[in-house]
Design a protein around this motif. Structure first.
Motif, PDB file in Angstrom:
ATOM      1  N   ALA A  26       0.828  -1.202   0.000  1.00  0.00           N
ATOM      2  CA  ALA A  26       0.000   0.000   0.000  1.00  0.00           C
ATOM      3  C   ALA A  26       0.867   1.258   0.000  1.00  0.00           C
ATOM      4  O   ALA A  26       2.018   1.226   0.408  1.00  0.00           O
ATOM      5  N   MET A  27       0.273   2.355  -0.476  1.00  0.00           N
ATOM      6  CA  MET A  27       0.940   3.652  -0.451  1.00  0.00           C
ATOM      7  C   MET A  27       0.054   4.637   0.285  1.00  0.00           C
ATOM      8  O   MET A  27      -1.157   4.676   0.068  1.00  0.00           O
ATOM      9  N   LEU A  28       0.675   5.436   1.165  1.00  0.00           N
ATOM     10  CA  LEU A  28      -0.059   6.340   2.040  1.00  0.00           C
ATOM     11  C   LEU A  28       0.367   7.780   1.790  1.00  0.00           C
ATOM     12  O   LEU A  28       1.562   8.061   1.670  1.00  0.00           O
ATOM     13  N   ALA A  29      -0.612   8.682   1.715  1.00  0.00           N
ATOM     14  CA  ALA A  29      -0.351  10.116   1.585  1.00  0.00           C
ATOM     15  C   ALA A  29      -1.040  10.826   2.743  1.00  0.00           C
ATOM     16  O   ALA A  29      -2.174  10.489   3.108  1.00  0.00           O
ATOM     17  N   LEU A  30      -0.331  11.805   3.325  1.00  0.00           N
ATOM     18  CA  LEU A  30      -0.832  12.483   4.512  1.00  0.00           C
ATOM     19  C   LEU A  30      -0.714  13.996   4.393  1.00  0.00           C
ATOM     20  O   LEU A  30       0.296  14.521   3.907  1.00  0.00           O
ATOM     21  N   ASP A  31      -1.737  14.690   4.889  1.00  0.00           N
ATOM     22  CA  ASP A  31      -1.697  16.130   5.101  1.00  0.00           C
ATOM     23  C   ASP A  31      -1.699  16.297   6.619  1.00  0.00           C
ATOM     24  O   ASP A  31      -2.743  16.209   7.267  1.00  0.00           O
ATOM     25  N   LEU A  32      -0.509  16.458   7.197  1.00  0.00           N
ATOM     26  CA  LEU A  32      -0.345  16.434   8.649  1.00  0.00           C
ATOM     27  C   LEU A  32      -0.917  17.673   9.321  1.00  0.00           C
ATOM     28  O   LEU A  32      -0.718  18.794   8.849  1.00  0.00           O
ATOM     29  N   LEU A 167      -1.468  11.864  -3.006  1.00  0.00           N
ATOM     30  CA  LEU A 167      -1.452  10.482  -3.473  1.00  0.00           C
ATOM     31  C   LEU A 167      -1.495  10.418  -4.999  1.00  0.00           C
ATOM     32  O   LEU A 167      -0.743   9.658  -5.622  1.00  0.00           O
ATOM     33  N   LEU A 168      -2.349  11.216  -5.610  1.00  0.00           N
ATOM     34  CA  LEU A 168      -2.434  11.222  -7.072  1.00  0.00           C
ATOM     35  C   LEU A 168      -1.124  11.706  -7.685  1.00  0.00           C
ATOM     36  O   LEU A 168      -0.670  11.158  -8.698  1.00  0.00           O
ATOM     37  N   TRP A 169      -0.503  12.707  -7.080  1.00  0.00           N
ATOM     38  CA  TRP A 169       0.819  13.154  -7.561  1.00  0.00           C
ATOM     39  C   TRP A 169       1.811  11.993  -7.495  1.00  0.00           C
ATOM     40  O   TRP A 169       2.536  11.749  -8.458  1.00  0.00           O
ATOM     41  N   ALA A 170       1.823  11.281  -6.359  1.00  0.00           N
ATOM     42  CA  ALA A 170       2.760  10.165  -6.194  1.00  0.00           C
ATOM     43  C   ALA A 170       2.498   9.058  -7.213  1.00  0.00           C
ATOM     44  O   ALA A 170       3.427   8.510  -7.808  1.00  0.00           O
ATOM     45  N   GLY A 175       6.177   9.314  -7.755  1.00  0.00           N
ATOM     46  CA  GLY A 175       6.641   9.788  -6.466  1.00  0.00           C
ATOM     47  C   GLY A 175       8.129   9.701  -6.257  1.00  0.00           C
ATOM     48  O   GLY A 175       8.589   9.569  -5.132  1.00  0.00           O
ATOM     49  N   GLY A 176       8.885   9.769  -7.315  1.00  0.00           N
ATOM     50  CA  GLY A 176      10.325   9.688  -7.173  1.00  0.00           C
ATOM     51  C   GLY A 176      10.858   8.268  -7.049  1.00  0.00           C
ATOM     52  O   GLY A 176      12.052   8.061  -6.981  1.00  0.00           O
ATOM     53  N   LEU A 177       9.967   7.259  -7.026  1.00  0.00           N
ATOM     54  CA  LEU A 177      10.426   5.867  -6.964  1.00  0.00           C
ATOM     55  C   LEU A 177      10.884   5.428  -8.340  1.00  0.00           C
ATOM     56  O   LEU A 177      10.255   5.705  -9.342  1.00  0.00           O
ATOM     57  N   GLN A 178      11.952   4.714  -8.388  1.00  0.00           N
ATOM     58  CA  GLN A 178      12.469   4.206  -9.664  1.00  0.00           C
ATOM     59  C   GLN A 178      12.434   2.709  -9.691  1.00  0.00           C
ATOM     60  O   GLN A 178      12.567   2.045  -8.761  1.00  0.00           O
TER      61      GLN A 178
END
Length: 178
Positions: A26-32, A167-170, A175-178
Motif C-alpha cells: 500500500a501507499m499512504l499520503a498524509l496532510d499532517l 497520493l495522485l501526484w505520487a 513519487g520519485g520511486l524508480q
C-alpha cells in the motif's frame, strides 16, 4: 481513540507503477495537522481517503496526540499494509506557532515510525501538490477541493483533498520511486 471520517473510491489501477509499489503493498499520503487528511492506495487498487483528528482531550498530556498518531499509523499498516511508501505535505511556513509545533511533532513521529519499519517517506512541497492538482502553485483550499471532486472523489474538507492530491501526484509521477 482518534475520530475518523472515511470515504472509499474505486479507481482504475495505474499499470506502470514501479515494482516496489506493484508488489502487494500500500501507499499512504498524509496532510499532517490536528485534523490529518489521509489517502491510501491499497494493494487492490482501491483508493480510500478521509480525515482523522488528533486534537488532544481535556485531560491528555502533551504527548498523547503523538501516541495516538503512532497507533493510528500502526493500524493503517496492519489493516491495509504493508505500507510501501509514505508521502506527506511538506510545509515550510505556518500561520501560527501552535500549528508549526503540531506539524513538527507529527512529522517527527511519522519519520521515526517509518524509519523503524524501513518504509521510505518523502515530503512534497505545497506548491508542487497544488500545481499538479490545479495548475496553480498557490491555489486556495476551495480549488483543491474542486480538483479532487473533478477527479471523482468527495473530500470532506481541504485536509482530505490535499491528501488525495498528494497520493495522485505520487501515483502519476511515481513519487520519485524508480
Amino acid at each position: 481513540m482518534a475520530d475518523m471520517t472515511l470515504a472509499t473510491h474505486r479507481r482504475e489501477a495505474i499499470p506502470d507503477l514501479p515494482p516496489a509499489v506493484r508488489a502487494n503493498r500500500a501507499m499512504l499520503a498524509l496532510d499532517l495537522g490536528t485534523t490529518t487528511g489521509w489517502a491510501l492506495h491499497g494493494i487492490d487498487g482501491l483508493i480510500t481517503s478521509g480525515t482523522v483528528s488528533f486534537r488532544p482531550g481535556r485531560f491528555d498530556g502533551g504527548g498523547m496526540r503523538y501516541l495516538r498518531f503512532t497507533n493510528w499509523l500502526t493500524e493503517i499498516d496492519r489493516l491495509s499494509g504493508p505500507v510501501a511508501a509514505i508521502w506527506f505535505e511538506e510545509v515550510r511556513r505556518h500561520a501560527g506557532t501552535d500549528a508549526a509545533h503540531v506539524y513538527g511533532g507529527l512529522m517527527a513521529t511519522l519519520t521515526a515510525w517509518a524509519e523503524l519499519r524501513g518504509i521510505p517517506y518523502e515530503g512534497v512541497p505545497v506548491g508542487t501538490i497544488k500545481r499538479h492538482a490545479t495548475g496553480k502553485g498557490n491555489a486556495p483550499k476551495e480549488a483543491m477541493i474542486a480538483a479532487a471532486r473533478a477527479r471523482g472523489f468527495s473530500p470532506a474538507d481541504d485536509n482530505e483533498a490535499d491528501a488525495i492530491a498528494i497520493l495522485l501526484w505520487a501515483l502519476e509521477t511515481k513519487g520519485g520511486l524508480q
